[in-house]
Write an enzyme that holds these catalytic residues in place. Structure first.
Site, PDB file in Angstrom:
ATOM      1  N   GLU A 182      60.782 -89.652 -24.910  1.00 18.06           N
ATOM      2  CA  GLU A 182      60.956 -88.338 -25.529  1.00 18.06           C
ATOM      3  C   GLU A 182      62.429 -88.039 -25.824  1.00 18.06           C
ATOM      4  OE1 GLU A 182      59.141 -83.854 -24.732  1.00 18.06           O
ATOM      5  OE2 GLU A 182      59.533 -85.202 -23.066  1.00 18.06           O
ATOM      6  N   GLN A 213      49.347 -82.292 -26.435  1.00 20.91           N
ATOM      7  CA  GLN A 213      49.734 -82.859 -25.141  1.00 20.91           C
ATOM      8  C   GLN A 213      49.226 -82.014 -23.976  1.00 20.91           C
ATOM      9  OE1 GLN A 213      53.961 -82.594 -24.386  1.00 20.91           O
ATOM     10  NE2 GLN A 213      53.947 -84.297 -22.954  1.00 20.91           N
ATOM     11  N   GLY A 214      48.458 -82.613 -23.098  1.00 19.85           N
ATOM     12  CA  GLY A 214      47.918 -81.875 -21.950  1.00 19.85           C
ATOM     13  C   GLY A 214      48.581 -82.266 -20.642  1.00 19.85           C
ATOM     14  N   SER A 274      64.111 -78.312 -17.905  1.00 23.58           N
ATOM     15  CA  SER A 274      65.118 -77.298 -18.217  1.00 23.58           C
ATOM     16  C   SER A 274      66.521 -77.882 -18.031  1.00 23.58           C
ATOM     17  CB  SER A 274      64.950 -76.102 -17.279  1.00 23.58           C
ATOM     18  OG  SER A 274      65.362 -76.462 -15.974  1.00 23.58           O
ATOM     19  N   ASN A 275      67.513 -77.200 -18.618  1.00 23.77           N
ATOM     20  CA  ASN A 275      68.882 -77.701 -18.486  1.00 23.77           C
ATOM     21  C   ASN A 275      69.325 -77.744 -17.026  1.00 23.77           C
ATOM     22  OD1 ASN A 275      68.833 -77.984 -21.198  1.00 23.77           O
ATOM     23  ND2 ASN A 275      70.661 -76.749 -21.609  1.00 23.77           N
ATOM     24  N   GLU A 276      68.758 -76.884 -16.205  1.00 23.02           N
ATOM     25  CA  GLU A 276      69.073 -76.944 -14.780  1.00 23.02           C
ATOM     26  C   GLU A 276      68.545 -78.251 -14.184  1.00 23.02           C
ATOM     27  OE1 GLU A 276      67.753 -74.234 -16.262  1.00 23.02           O
ATOM     28  OE2 GLU A 276      69.478 -72.881 -16.155  1.00 23.02           O
ATOM     29  N   SER A 291      51.479 -79.985 -18.976  1.00 22.16           N
ATOM     30  CA  SER A 291      51.860 -78.805 -18.190  1.00 22.16           C
ATOM     31  C   SER A 291      50.654 -78.016 -17.731  1.00 22.16           C
ATOM     32  CB  SER A 291      52.735 -77.877 -19.030  1.00 22.16           C
ATOM     33  OG  SER A 291      53.971 -78.467 -19.284  1.00 22.16           O
TER      34      SER A 291
END
Lengths: 399, 381, 399, 381
Positions: free
Chosen positions: C244, C126-127, C384-386, C129
């Site tokens: 996802e 997967q490209g 992220s969880n944030e 990030s």
């Protein structure tokens, strides 16, 4: 680096302990252990006992009754009285308006007010918070308009602790409505007997009456009751709030509550087994003790650094003391709730001169849930723990 | 697997929700509280009219054959409303004992009286040192003249002061915590030898301390086989714990809603405090704790009537443990995020906090139930 | 409301279990239990076994090899394979680019790519990030400039999982630099053998090599490798990221790890005592089990509501699954660390075809600390969880 | 009460800080790691030159008479630098055993050799099932020819592979966990019958598994009275735990600093991520956890040499419990707030996380020490 007190400090601690042992009235001590609030009379009696000894306003300048104790001795005194347990002295006079008056007041004011504070001849309350202001203190709306040699005060204060007993109130009022937020605020002293003042109780979730709303309707206040300069009140308020941090962690009080919880857990049985014989309970208690010991060391570190810092400019790290101190005050009261278990449920009414009989279970259980409910306040007042984190993030971490 | 409510269940839920909406705003509740027994007889009648009091009884006994899911729906709604009526004591607890221990004759006799609201019941079971052990019974039952004579002290009897009838647990044999030897006895609350001292609880419900001094019970009022009542008590207490969890979910749901609403409206420093990320995240953490409690309560509800005793016990303990921890977190944070006003008696949120806290102390706290699961070798099958 | 599976669902579960029992290679299963990463060969072998059975791409349209299972059956299949424990299928093909291709690709692309994905004949990575982007995916800088019937790609991707094995990469590239952030992005498929692509390993704190940096230097990509329309790539990415979430809580995997930790605690001795005989340990484990059971019910509630929701628009409440699911994946690995105790400390090197001998203590201990370190990632990646809390605050709570 | 460092202490701290600053940037550290024993002989020589290796020995034994405070200063600084040298194994552990158990002759003989860096020591003590029990010794020592013969297996011996000399604990009498019957023996690491298998730890330090097969020890190399070594081991392990806490404080201080720095520089959505309140508060919570760990470490340091064994033990357990919990929180959050890059081997923060985690597993985790405090009746005096 040396954790130990000096011989002089140990002698002082022993002197304080001996004094408390001999002079703290047994009925007051008993009430404190049982988790009841001291009455007005209890507060007056105890303050006068201390004042007779010369210890009521220990941190004041010697001229006005102070002792000249080092910060460490101040700390020892405070911890020992909390551990006794003795009532904490009414902070509104001793720790708040007193220091403002001797620092910013004129000679007449000092003479008029300070001795009465030290002896609790006059009961003070604090007129800072207003409805809707919360942690944004400077957004206050109560006005004081100068008319001749009087101010005419209109507005409302709230969360006014023990105003129902108060002879005087110290106030932040807006004297210049055109100035921006922090400017245009003045610091006024107002006699609670002045016409136009109404006190209305706020009952809290624990069923207690500690705080009040205070309404001001064209209240005439002599101009001589202004402290310092007009429109400089915010400076005095900041000074006052800085002083408020002393002992804010209430370590001695939490220590005393830990002892109490241990004692209760040793007395309460689950069938034949004492609760204190449950290892999980003991480990939870041990963790509170460990965190408290760490905080006590943090407190001492702040204290040791205190002497090198400008007065009225508290260490921003002292916000740690507020955060963790309040968390631990709450944690030990939550653990007490676990100890009381089902007997935390019955509600016991406070009556005129004390309390009625406990409705069910052990005598001690009836104050447990109210204390659990009531102590939720300690992470809210005096700048909520969220505000404290903002302060540390900005002032210490530079975020 | 199906999380949908049936048409009947939805109607049930709607009717209780509507009753609470109509009769239980904050001012109405204050009025109900001033009733002779600290609740509203009028609302109680409506409970009966809606059939709520008949809910768990079988159709043969004049009920509606409702199961744990129906009870969950009612209790969650009562939690939303902070109802003061003794539904839990009379219908859930005593109704449960009647169902699990009563003979067909006893059920035929008493169920309609509970269902009509005519008789209010209370379960006089806990004693001074029983804490969370439901097998702890020291009150004595001695056989006499074909019936029994009861002597002992019962404590923390929910609805004990308003009840017309008591179901009393007492020991016919064995030691204080033996599972064997416990009996259940139906006693008129005004019978000779019964002394009651009522009081309020922190959450405005009421309970009583009850003394039994040579109280005579006829044979027909002995519920089930004397000495063999433990299983019925355990099943009933299990169902009651799950029902209490549902009530707590109702309370937490309200606390969360009110907190989010407060964050949206309360302004400080010129903006709504809900714009502060730290408070947003806290509200989300409350939401997670609430949804975890809701989920596990559904789980235990669906297993509450299981015949697999081990599975049932673990599910119930799992629910009470999770709900207990959620209660602490959601309750404390609801007050914290409301700030000063959250501390006042004048705002409803504090009352939910107190009700939830009292529920936390019913039937065992989180630590107690985690220890039970741990001793049973864990939860996972 | 009924928690139980239907008879049909139970029969299906039993069928899956039986298949796994018979067809999951013992060496792969062993490796999974021991906490090692499956090799490329393991992945290929296992995918082909499933594909032969017709279960490799169960959620795809039937036309392209899907099974037509209900969401509940999909869930059962996923949980059972995780519990076996079998390797999870390579998500980049099966769950990510596959659905994008069969939803937005043209017929030629479907025929060209989908069968090879289902059989793992081609390994995808997967490209998305890029360095410095983190959770702000749309800030990507990699460009694709159209020249005739090719795109010329320049830039850098990072956190590219298992790119070292990949035959193909699906990319978000910026095709219109003038458009604002989310616009001007396209979705390209690139053969990893194309000249100008360099893969550089990123070693993680557990010592493993799962992720990579991928550099693109004037890489010529045929224009036919564009999926859907130019400058519409962000829509496809959102679709992909929505998919996802399926199984993101990894409940089956955590269940399997709980069983493993119980087994280890029953085998490891502190002197003569087994660790599992320590009530405190068992209570900590019980709490993880309780939270997991609650989350499993939450997962089922989301799942039950799924069928009524528009495809590609996941329930915002599914963010709960990510938050709590990742916390529990971490919690059980932290508890495993407690079980291993001092034997968590030795470091065991991964060698070419497996692992060298464990340096000290029990065999199983050597994967414990790396798993603890490695699983810190699950609260970071995939938003992220944030970020998840931001999403819930906005989309669910309306804050 | 005084938290100021003496002039000498400040000089000591400055010198170690400077050494770490000069010799231990991230690239230098990678180089040191490639040394024959996984650390730098050059830096080790500088330790000796600065007098660090002589620090805890009395002046009579050729040392500087440093106490727990001096050791704390050094260890915290080594924690900042992530030093790889075997200071902890050789000086803190074995130096401690020598001080607490050695005869004047033994101290006179060995202390200078440790102090000069000439001989590196390791403490071969733990065994396969000893876990955190420092009295667990199954290795046997049998008296023979005026000396002893050792047989057994030692595990997780820090610095075991690079050590010149081993101090081996072995049992002369009693059962596996008896406090009585343990002896300490100084053994040349290359003596016949000693087999070592060295390996790296998660935090890049090294340890070894050691087998002792008929290893002969002369009488002069028996440390203290055979069978009576438990007290010396306990005192040494107590001091070592406090020293490890100080090292962990150094690690946590770095993790916190690096995280705050990252929050200030890393931009996302067009702003530095340190402007997000939720992350600010997390950084503050890390700060609180760090300062609590620092405070309790100071407390235990000041009591580590106390003659009141009960007070000493509780203080040490309190420190390890608080530091253990702080390690978990600070470490996990340091990685979390760094996001993806925090997971990489290329950033220093993960290496601190690993060192701190290994320290957490040394001498007992937080649960272990809380249980010890609980069993001792709590902490408060």
């Amino acid at each position: 680096m040396d954790l130990n007190f000096t011989p002089d400090e140990i002698a002082f601690r022993d002197e304080v302990r001996a004094f408390l042992k001999d002079h703290l009235p047994a009925d007051i001590r008993e009430k404190m252990i049982e988790g009841h609030h001291p009455s007005k009379d209890d507060m007056v009696r105890w303050t006068r006992i201390l004042n007779k000894k010369g210890w009521a306003v220990s941190h004041w300048p010697k001229e006005w009754g102070g002792t000249g104790w080092s910060p460490v001795k101040q700390y020892i005194f405070q911890e020992e009285t909390m551990a006794a347990p003795a009532p904490q002295l009414l902070p509104f006079g001793v720790s708040m308006v007193g220091p403002v008056i001797y620092t910013f007041g004129n000679e007449a004011q000092k003479k008029r007010y300070l001795p009465a504070i030290a002896n609790l001849d006059e009961w003070w309350c604090q007129g800072f918070s207003e409805p809707g202001a919360g942690s944004d203190l400077a957004s206050l709306k109560t006005t004081a308009k100068r008319e001749g040699d009087h101010y005419i005060v209109n507005g409302q204060k709230t969360w006014t602790t023990l105003a129902q007993y108060a002879d005087w109130i110290f106030m932040l009022v807006r004297t210049d409505p055109a100035a921006k937020k922090q400017e245009g605020i003045s610091f006024l002293l107002i006699d609670m007997k002045t016409p136009g003042i109404t006190v209305r109780p706020i009952v809290t979730i624990d069923g207690g009456h500690e705080v009040n709303e205070v309404f001001f309707d064209d209240v005439r206040v002599p101009a001589e009751n202004l402290v310092g300069q007009e429109n400089k009140g915010w400076d005095y308020a900041k000074f006052l709030l800085g002083n408020e941090r002393v002992g804010i962690a209430r370590i001695g009080m939490t220590k005393e509550r830990i002892r109490r919880v241990k004692q209760l857990a040793a007395s309460e049985r689950d069938g034949e087994r004492r609760l204190i014989d449950d290892p999980r309970f003991r480990e939870k208690l041990a963790w509170i003790e460990v965190e408290l010991k760490a905080l006590e060391m943090t407190q001492m570190r702040v204290l040791a650094a205190e002497s090198k810092r400008e007065r009225g400019k508290p260490d921003p790290a002292s916000s740690i003391l507020k955060i963790k101190g309040s968390e631990l005050q709450q944690a030990i009261r939550e653990l007490a709730l676990d100890v009381a278990g089902p007997y935390a449920a019955p509600y016991r009414e406070e009556v005129e001169h004390g309390w009625n009989e406990p409705p069910a279970g052990p005598d001690w259980a009836s104050t447990i849930a109210p204390a659990y409910f009531n102590y939720r306040k300690v992470s809210i007042y005096g700048g909520s723990n969220e505000i404290q984190k903002n302060i540390i993030a900005k002032a210490v971490l530079g975020l | 697997m199906d999380f949908e409510l049936s048409e009947e269940q939805r109607m049930l839920k709607d009717s209780v929700d509507r009753l609470m909406a109509d009769e239980y705003d904050f001012d109405q509740r204050k009025k109900h509280l001033k009733g002779p027994h600290g609740f509203s007889d009028g609302v109680w009648s409506q409970f009966a009219e809606l059939g709520l009091l008949a809910l768990p009884f079988s159709e043969a006994d004049g009920g509606f054959g409702g199961g744990p899911i129906e009870t969950m729906l009612v209790m969650e709604s009562l939690g939303h409303g902070l109802s003061l009526e003794p539904y839990f004591a009379s219908v859930v607890l005593c109704g449960g004992l009647l169902r699990h221990a009563g003979s067909p004759e006893q059920r035929a006799h008493w169920a309609p009286q509970i269902a009509s609201g005519e008789k209010k019941f209370a379960f006089a079971h806990a004693e001074r040192h029983s804490r969370y052990d439901i097998g702890h019974v020291e009150t004595k039952a001695v056989a006499q003249d074909g019936g029994y004579v009861l002597n002992g002290e019962k404590s923390l009897v929910l609805n004990g002061d308003a009840a017309d009838m008591l179901i009393v647990s007492a020991r016919v044999s064995g030691g204080a915590r033996d599972r064997d030897g416990i009996g259940l006895f139906i006693v008129d609350a005004r019978a000779p030898g019964v002394t009651r001292r009522g009081y309020a609880l922190q959450d405005d419900r009421r309970a009583a301390e009850i003394t039994l001094h040579n109280v005579k019970v006829d044979a027909q009022h002995v519920l089930g086989a004397p000495g063999k009542a433990f299983d019925a008590i355990e099943r009933t207490m299990g169902e009651a714990i799950v029902a209490a969890c549902a009530e707590a979910v109702g309370c937490m749901d309200e606390m969360h809603k009110q907190t989010v609403e407060y964050l949206k409206t309360r302004k400080q420093f010129g903006v709504t405090i809900g714009s502060f990320q730290a408070l947003q995240h806290r509200a989300v953490e409350m939401f997670v704790a609430l949804e975890q409690a809701r989920s596990i309560t559904m789980y235990a509800t669906m297993l509450a009537a299981s015949d697999d005793a081990e599975e049932r016990r673990r599910a119930i303990s799992a629910a009470k443990a999770q709900v207990g921890r959620s209660i602490r977190f959601v309750g404390q944070q609801a007050i914290q995020l409301h700030g000063g006003v959250g501390m006042t008696h004048e705002l409803k949120v504090g009352h939910y906090f107190k009700r939830a806290t009292v529920i936390d102390m019913f039937g065992g706290d989180a630590d107690y139930h985690l220890a039970k699961i741990a001793d049973a070798g864990g939860l996972a099958s």
